[in-house]
Write an enzyme that holds these catalytic residues in place. Structure first.
Site, PDB file in Angstrom:
ATOM      1  N   ASP A 146      45.805  26.832 -12.160  1.00 44.86           N
ATOM      2  CA  ASP A 146      46.599  25.841 -10.673  1.00 44.86           C
ATOM      3  C   ASP A 146      48.082  25.984 -11.496  1.00 44.86           C
ATOM      4  O   ASP A 146      48.101  25.853 -11.965  1.00 44.86           O
ATOM      5  CB  ASP A 146      46.027  24.675 -11.300  1.00 44.86           C
ATOM      6  CG  ASP A 146      45.845  23.449  -9.780  1.00 44.86           C
ATOM      7  OD1 ASP A 146      45.008  23.105  -9.284  1.00 44.86           O
ATOM      8  OD2 ASP A 146      46.987  23.173  -9.434  1.00 44.86           O
ATOM      9  N   ASN A 178      40.212  29.564  -4.514  1.00 47.43           N
ATOM     10  CA  ASN A 178      40.111  28.361  -4.117  1.00 47.43           C
ATOM     11  C   ASN A 178      40.901  27.624  -3.746  1.00 47.43           C
ATOM     12  O   ASN A 178      40.770  26.893  -3.251  1.00 47.43           O
ATOM     13  CB  ASN A 178      38.960  27.333  -4.937  1.00 47.43           C
ATOM     14  CG  ASN A 178      39.110  26.187  -4.711  1.00 47.43           C
ATOM     15  OD1 ASN A 178      37.859  25.977  -4.033  1.00 47.43           O
ATOM     16  ND2 ASN A 178      39.868  25.576  -5.535  1.00 47.43           N
ATOM     17  N   TYR A 201      46.579  26.105   9.998  1.00 49.19           N
ATOM     18  CA  TYR A 201      45.454  26.506   8.480  1.00 49.19           C
ATOM     19  C   TYR A 201      44.000  26.942   9.047  1.00 49.19           C
ATOM     20  O   TYR A 201      43.733  28.054   8.440  1.00 49.19           O
ATOM     21  CB  TYR A 201      45.017  24.871   8.184  1.00 49.19           C
ATOM     22  CG  TYR A 201      43.937  25.008   7.023  1.00 49.19           C
ATOM     23  CD1 TYR A 201      44.153  24.865   6.165  1.00 49.19           C
ATOM     24  CD2 TYR A 201      43.010  24.480   7.871  1.00 49.19           C
ATOM     25  CE1 TYR A 201      42.944  24.538   5.336  1.00 49.19           C
ATOM     26  CE2 TYR A 201      41.459  24.820   7.175  1.00 49.19           C
ATOM     27  CZ  TYR A 201      41.516  24.715   5.803  1.00 49.19           C
ATOM     28  OH  TYR A 201      40.144  24.544   5.213  1.00 49.19           O
ATOM     29  N   LYS A 258      42.069  30.825   7.466  1.00 53.88           N
ATOM     30  CA  LYS A 258      41.086  30.497   7.217  1.00 53.88           C
ATOM     31  C   LYS A 258      40.066  31.940   7.988  1.00 53.88           C
ATOM     32  O   LYS A 258      39.526  32.195   7.745  1.00 53.88           O
ATOM     33  CB  LYS A 258      40.341  29.432   7.693  1.00 53.88           C
ATOM     34  CG  LYS A 258      40.750  28.603   6.301  1.00 53.88           C
ATOM     35  CD  LYS A 258      40.608  29.378   4.818  1.00 53.88           C
ATOM     36  CE  LYS A 258      40.940  27.950   3.652  1.00 53.88           C
ATOM     37  NZ  LYS A 258      41.454  28.438   2.581  1.00 53.88           N
ATOM     38  N   ASP A 262      50.351  30.362  -9.851  1.00 56.11           N
ATOM     39  CA  ASP A 262      51.058  30.821  -8.405  1.00 56.11           C
ATOM     40  C   ASP A 262      50.398  31.870  -7.946  1.00 56.11           C
ATOM     41  O   ASP A 262      50.810  33.083  -7.935  1.00 56.11           O
ATOM     42  CB  ASP A 262      52.592  30.589  -8.750  1.00 56.11           C
ATOM     43  CG  ASP A 262      53.322  30.965  -7.224  1.00 56.11           C
ATOM     44  OD1 ASP A 262      52.434  30.939  -6.193  1.00 56.11           O
ATOM     45  OD2 ASP A 262      54.204  30.635  -7.317  1.00 56.11           O
ATOM     46  N   VAL A 263      49.264  31.465  -7.047  1.00 55.37           N
ATOM     47  CA  VAL A 263      48.889  32.675  -6.608  1.00 55.37           C
ATOM     48  C   VAL A 263      49.330  33.239  -4.846  1.00 55.37           C
ATOM     49  O   VAL A 263      49.312  34.229  -4.787  1.00 55.37           O
ATOM     50  CB  VAL A 263      47.404  32.099  -5.218  1.00 55.37           C
ATOM     51  CG1 VAL A 263      46.234  30.944  -6.379  1.00 55.37           C
ATOM     52  CG2 VAL A 263      47.924  31.289  -4.540  1.00 55.37           C
TER      53      VAL A 263
END
Length: 279
Positions: free
Chosen positions: A40, A89, A154, A158, A62-63
């Site tokens: 996270d 996630n 958003y 997705k 850090d994704v």
């Protein structure tokens, strides 16, 4: 501790694992005997959550940073063994009208929700494909199938996750590596703070999403929607005229949930963190 032969001793990485769906999933999988590691970007909350669960492998992640993601996976594999399951996630959901959304926030949503998922999937698949085993589970959203005013970017992020995951699943269907999407409805985490949800439909709980993920690991499938009823409604919209689908959306109150019926004070802390503007 309850055990599950499909879960026990599996090495599982969960991004955004310090809160919400990620934390609920880490809890459930840990209790089933998996070797869970959480990453996270919030180091303080991460340490608190890992300590609560008794996890020994966790780290700042850090994704959106390839070096951060690769180094985290390297460390997990060094300590726990080859990666079996990656659960992408991490995600954010700032709400508001498109014309009021800064370019910085737009890019932040796409970087975390879409690029972060693609990056993590690639890094995991590069490890899994040569071993001919593994499972990549990407947390999408029913918003990826249901246009929602106030969440335009958003929703776009997705939609992209669903398209990417389905394409990758087909590309690697004969390699032993599975790709799955999870499509939650509104879920009672900080993402929906200050909102009331759709009329006539119950929000999901984080534990409901965790249960769905356990089901996918146990028996891989391309997609699972949570809740089932919300998934059926969203799926049925594909077979209806656009005008009819939008009429149903209006009756469910979807045109107002994230625009006009928001408790801004209750939502402020989450919005500040999601937008990267918290002090």
């Amino acid at each position: 501790m309850t055990t599950n032969t499909a879960i026990r001793d599996k090495v599982v990485v969960i991004t955004g694992g310090a809160r919400g769906i990620g934390f609920a999933t880490a809890t459930a999988l840990h209790n089933l005997g998996a070797k869970v590691a959480i990453g996270d970007v919030d180091e303080a909350k991460l340490k608190e959550s890992a300590t609560d669960l008794g996890l020994h492998v966790y780290g700042k992640l850090d994704v959106t940073d390839p070096e951060s993601f690769a180094a985290f996976l390297d460390e997990v594999e060094r300590q726990l063994g080859p990666l079996d399951v990656l659960i992408n996630n991490a995600g954010i959901m700032p709400a508001g009208k498109v014309i009021d959304e800064s370019d910085k926030v737009t890019r932040r949503i796409l970087d975390i929700n879409t690029y972060g998922v693609i990056l993590g999937s690639k890094l995991a698949a590069q490890r899994m494909v040569p071993r001919r085993r593994g499972h990549i589970i990407n947390i999408a959203s029913l918003a990826g199938e249901s246009p929602t005013p106030g969440l335009a970017t958003y929703c776009a992020s997705k939609y992209a996750v669903l398209g990417f995951t389905d394409s990758a699943r087909i590309e690697y269907r004969d390699t032993g590596v599975h790709f799955s999407s999870v499509l939650p409805t509104f879920t009672n985490t900080e993402l929906v703070a200050g909102t009331s949800g759709a009329k006539l439909l119950k929000n999901a709980e984080p534990e409901d999403i965790a249960d769905a993920i356990i089901g996918l690991i146990t028996k891989p499938a391309p997609r699972v929607a949570v809740t089932r009823i919300a998934g059926i409604i969203a799926g049925s919209m594909k077979f209806l005229p656009k005008s009819t689908g939008e009429f149903i959306g209006r009756k469910l109150g979807m045109e107002h949930v994230f625009l006009d019926e928001v408790d801004n004070a209750a939502r402020k802390a989450y919005e500040d963190r999601a937008r990267g503007t918290e002090s």
